[in-house]
Design a protein around this motif. Structure first.
Motif, PDB file in Angstrom:
ATOM      1  N   ARG A 202     -29.616  -0.327   6.535  1.00  0.00           N
ATOM      2  CA  ARG A 202     -29.309  -0.289   5.104  1.00  0.00           C
ATOM      3  C   ARG A 202     -28.107  -1.136   4.690  1.00  0.00           C
ATOM      4  O   ARG A 202     -27.880  -1.304   3.493  1.00  0.00           O
ATOM      5  CB  ARG A 202     -29.081   1.149   4.611  1.00  0.00           C
ATOM      6  CG  ARG A 202     -30.175   2.130   4.963  1.00  0.00           C
ATOM      7  CD  ARG A 202     -31.547   1.726   4.451  1.00  0.00           C
ATOM      8  NE  ARG A 202     -32.534   2.756   4.702  1.00  0.00           N
ATOM      9  CZ  ARG A 202     -33.518   2.663   5.590  1.00  0.00           C
ATOM     10  NH1 ARG A 202     -33.676   1.557   6.309  1.00  0.00           N
ATOM     11  NH2 ARG A 202     -34.374   3.663   5.747  1.00  0.00           N
ATOM     12  N   GLU A 206     -28.049  -2.628   0.854  1.00  0.00           N
ATOM     13  CA  GLU A 206     -26.942  -2.343  -0.066  1.00  0.00           C
ATOM     14  C   GLU A 206     -26.273  -3.627  -0.515  1.00  0.00           C
ATOM     15  O   GLU A 206     -25.895  -3.782  -1.697  1.00  0.00           O
ATOM     16  CB  GLU A 206     -25.947  -1.409   0.624  1.00  0.00           C
ATOM     17  CG  GLU A 206     -24.875  -0.819  -0.282  1.00  0.00           C
ATOM     18  CD  GLU A 206     -23.602  -1.660  -0.314  1.00  0.00           C
ATOM     19  OE1 GLU A 206     -22.712  -1.337  -1.117  1.00  0.00           O
ATOM     20  OE2 GLU A 206     -23.501  -2.648   0.463  1.00  0.00           O
ATOM     21  N   GLU A 241     -28.854   8.497   8.012  1.00  0.00           N
ATOM     22  CA  GLU A 241     -28.707   9.397   6.861  1.00  0.00           C
ATOM     23  C   GLU A 241     -27.478   9.032   6.033  1.00  0.00           C
ATOM     24  O   GLU A 241     -27.543   8.960   4.798  1.00  0.00           O
ATOM     25  CB  GLU A 241     -28.625  10.852   7.331  1.00  0.00           C
ATOM     26  CG  GLU A 241     -28.576  11.854   6.189  1.00  0.00           C
ATOM     27  CD  GLU A 241     -28.581  13.301   6.664  1.00  0.00           C
ATOM     28  OE1 GLU A 241     -28.386  14.192   5.808  1.00  0.00           O
ATOM     29  OE2 GLU A 241     -28.774  13.524   7.874  1.00  0.00           O
ATOM     30  N   ASP A 242     -26.351   8.792   6.706  1.00  0.00           N
ATOM     31  CA  ASP A 242     -25.136   8.404   5.991  1.00  0.00           C
ATOM     32  C   ASP A 242     -25.307   7.049   5.307  1.00  0.00           C
ATOM     33  O   ASP A 242     -24.850   6.847   4.171  1.00  0.00           O
ATOM     34  CB  ASP A 242     -23.950   8.331   6.963  1.00  0.00           C
ATOM     35  CG  ASP A 242     -23.498   9.704   7.434  1.00  0.00           C
ATOM     36  OD1 ASP A 242     -23.812  10.696   6.745  1.00  0.00           O
ATOM     37  OD2 ASP A 242     -22.834   9.780   8.480  1.00  0.00           O
ATOM     38  N   ASN A 243     -25.959   6.122   5.991  1.00  0.00           N
ATOM     39  CA  ASN A 243     -26.169   4.798   5.409  1.00  0.00           C
ATOM     40  C   ASN A 243     -27.114   4.847   4.212  1.00  0.00           C
ATOM     41  O   ASN A 243     -26.949   4.103   3.244  1.00  0.00           O
ATOM     42  CB  ASN A 243     -26.697   3.836   6.474  1.00  0.00           C
ATOM     43  CG  ASN A 243     -25.649   3.503   7.534  1.00  0.00           C
ATOM     44  OD1 ASN A 243     -24.475   3.843   7.380  1.00  0.00           O
ATOM     45  ND2 ASN A 243     -26.067   2.851   8.596  1.00  0.00           N
ATOM     46  N   ASP A 244     -28.110   5.722   4.280  1.00  0.00           N
ATOM     47  CA  ASP A 244     -29.011   5.916   3.131  1.00  0.00           C
ATOM     48  C   ASP A 244     -28.227   6.393   1.907  1.00  0.00           C
ATOM     49  O   ASP A 244     -28.490   5.964   0.778  1.00  0.00           O
ATOM     50  CB  ASP A 244     -30.102   6.935   3.472  1.00  0.00           C
ATOM     51  CG  ASP A 244     -31.272   6.318   4.221  1.00  0.00           C
ATOM     52  OD1 ASP A 244     -31.506   5.108   4.068  1.00  0.00           O
ATOM     53  OD2 ASP A 244     -31.948   7.044   4.967  1.00  0.00           O
ATOM     54  N   LYS A 245     -27.259   7.270   2.131  1.00  0.00           N
ATOM     55  CA  LYS A 245     -26.461   7.797   1.025  1.00  0.00           C
ATOM     56  C   LYS A 245     -25.624   6.691   0.382  1.00  0.00           C
ATOM     57  O   LYS A 245     -25.487   6.645  -0.843  1.00  0.00           O
ATOM     58  CB  LYS A 245     -25.564   8.931   1.518  1.00  0.00           C
ATOM     59  CG  LYS A 245     -26.316  10.195   1.888  1.00  0.00           C
ATOM     60  CD  LYS A 245     -25.380  11.265   2.430  1.00  0.00           C
ATOM     61  CE  LYS A 245     -26.155  12.516   2.828  1.00  0.00           C
ATOM     62  NZ  LYS A 245     -25.264  13.541   3.421  1.00  0.00           N
ATOM     63  N   ARG A 246     -25.064   5.795   1.205  1.00  0.00           N
ATOM     64  CA  ARG A 246     -24.286   4.683   0.652  1.00  0.00           C
ATOM     65  C   ARG A 246     -25.177   3.762  -0.180  1.00  0.00           C
ATOM     66  O   ARG A 246     -24.764   3.281  -1.233  1.00  0.00           O
ATOM     67  CB  ARG A 246     -23.620   3.896   1.778  1.00  0.00           C
ATOM     68  CG  ARG A 246     -22.463   4.602   2.435  1.00  0.00           C
ATOM     69  CD  ARG A 246     -21.639   3.666   3.323  1.00  0.00           C
ATOM     70  NE  ARG A 246     -20.517   4.384   3.891  1.00  0.00           N
ATOM     71  CZ  ARG A 246     -20.544   5.021   5.047  1.00  0.00           C
ATOM     72  NH1 ARG A 246     -21.652   5.009   5.765  1.00  0.00           N
ATOM     73  NH2 ARG A 246     -19.483   5.653   5.495  1.00  0.00           N
ATOM     74  N   GLU A 248     -27.963   4.663  -1.728  1.00  0.00           N
ATOM     75  CA  GLU A 248     -28.337   5.396  -2.940  1.00  0.00           C
ATOM     76  C   GLU A 248     -27.218   5.363  -3.971  1.00  0.00           C
ATOM     77  O   GLU A 248     -27.468   5.234  -5.181  1.00  0.00           O
ATOM     78  CB  GLU A 248     -28.690   6.845  -2.578  1.00  0.00           C
ATOM     79  CG  GLU A 248     -29.997   6.974  -1.808  1.00  0.00           C
ATOM     80  CD  GLU A 248     -30.174   8.347  -1.167  1.00  0.00           C
ATOM     81  OE1 GLU A 248     -29.321   9.233  -1.441  1.00  0.00           O
ATOM     82  OE2 GLU A 248     -31.145   8.536  -0.419  1.00  0.00           O
ATOM     83  N   LEU A 249     -25.967   5.458  -3.527  1.00  0.00           N
ATOM     84  CA  LEU A 249     -24.828   5.414  -4.448  1.00  0.00           C
ATOM     85  C   LEU A 249     -24.711   4.047  -5.112  1.00  0.00           C
ATOM     86  O   LEU A 249     -24.421   3.946  -6.313  1.00  0.00           O
ATOM     87  CB  LEU A 249     -23.533   5.749  -3.703  1.00  0.00           C
ATOM     88  CG  LEU A 249     -23.249   7.226  -3.452  1.00  0.00           C
ATOM     89  CD1 LEU A 249     -22.000   7.391  -2.583  1.00  0.00           C
ATOM     90  CD2 LEU A 249     -23.065   7.983  -4.772  1.00  0.00           C
ATOM     91  N   LYS A 252     -27.436   3.975  -7.735  1.00  0.00           N
ATOM     92  CA  LYS A 252     -27.146   4.894  -8.839  1.00  0.00           C
ATOM     93  C   LYS A 252     -26.014   4.379  -9.720  1.00  0.00           C
ATOM     94  O   LYS A 252     -26.086   4.443 -10.957  1.00  0.00           O
ATOM     95  CB  LYS A 252     -26.786   6.272  -8.265  1.00  0.00           C
ATOM     96  CG  LYS A 252     -26.418   7.302  -9.321  1.00  0.00           C
ATOM     97  CD  LYS A 252     -26.013   8.624  -8.678  1.00  0.00           C
ATOM     98  CE  LYS A 252     -25.575   9.628  -9.735  1.00  0.00           C
ATOM     99  NZ  LYS A 252     -25.158  10.925  -9.116  1.00  0.00           N
TER     100      LYS A 252
END
Length: 274
Positions: A202, A206, A241-246, A248-249, A252
């Protein structure tokens, strides 16, 4: 607008036999880049010795950009290499991507102001990959049964000119930095890759989300810029999982700039250059 100069960034980590095949394919390019920078994510002595051996006879500057082995840090490794680059156009590949002889020519031809370019890859089977290592050669035939997605292996400038614009996507989906190009100024404007990404996955998506949010458009290079992906086992996904969150942020918040990026490495490169 054609690039005035091209820096080819090659990521690697402790796979010198693959890197050697890549370097051999670079030497055979019909249009050489202006420099090659190895973005080394902490490889050991064998990789360093290989690069030093090739530096002695390489037709263009071959620069070794190295960082300590502290986990999978491809984002930071690329930033370090880009900071060292001297060209106005950056082409990025992974150290397991063996290049068609017209790879650089095709990327230069399609380069366009205010666009980044997503290339494609040809997937090689384990048997063909093993054969390439055994013979220390890289010529690969489109008609080989060991080449999977054959459509990606067709090099045809006419088809490329006609179909690349028609088949280009507009989003960050299916982004792969293993075959990717962008203007250096566009990369610096968004502060490069996000150094906060650790572990596989990711960091390239990103990065592209921020390029798109900053007004840089996407074009896909079809029927050209061919790179053959050597078979290997998949990287661990433990940080995904952590990279997916970055990622997504960034989507967003419509981010176009990251705080922990290339700027600090640019300052270090300028100090060393002085």
């Amino acid at each position: 607008m054609q690039p005035k100069s091209v820096s080819l960034i090659v990521t690697t980590y402790n796979w010198p036999s693959a890197l050697e095949l890549v370097l051999l394919s670079i030497k055979k390019q019909s249009h050489l880049p202006n420099e090659v920078i190895i973005a080394d994510d902490g490889s050991g002595e064998e990789t360093r010795e290989l690069i030093q051996r090739y530096q002695a006879t390489f037709p263009i500057p071959l620069i070794h950009s190295w960082q300590k082995d502290n986990g999978f840090r491809a984002a930071r490794s690329r930033n370090l290499a880009i900071a060292k680059s001297q060209s106005n156009y950056i082409v990025m590949i992974d150290g397991d991507m063996v290049l068609h002889r017209h790879f650089i020519r095709d990327h230069k031809r399609i380069a366009k102001t205010n666009y980044f370019t997503q290339g494609r890859r040809v997937i090689l089977t384990p048997s063909l990959t093993e054969t390439l290592f055994k013979n220390n050669q890289y010529p690969i035939s489109l008609f080989s049964s060991a080449v999977k997605n054959k459509l990606n292996a067709i090099c045809c400038p006419l088809l490329s000119v006609i179909l690349s614009p028609l088949l280009s996507k507009k989003s960050y989906q299916s982004i792969r930095s293993c075959n990717f190009a962008a203007w250096r100024t566009d990369i610096i404007a968004i502060n490069g890759f996000n150094d906060d990404f650790v572990g596989w996955g990711r960091e390239d998506s990103e990065f592209v989300v921020r390029l798109l949010n900053n007004g840089v458009k996407r074009q896909d290079l079809r029927f050209g810029g061919i790179a053959y992906h050597l078979y290997h086992n998949e990287n661990t996904r433990k940080n995904l999982e952590d990279n997916d969150k970055r990622l997504e942020l960034a989507i967003k918040n419509k981010e176009h700039y990251c705080q922990n990026g290339i700027t600090q490495h640019l300052a270090d490169a300028e100090v060393k250059h002085d």
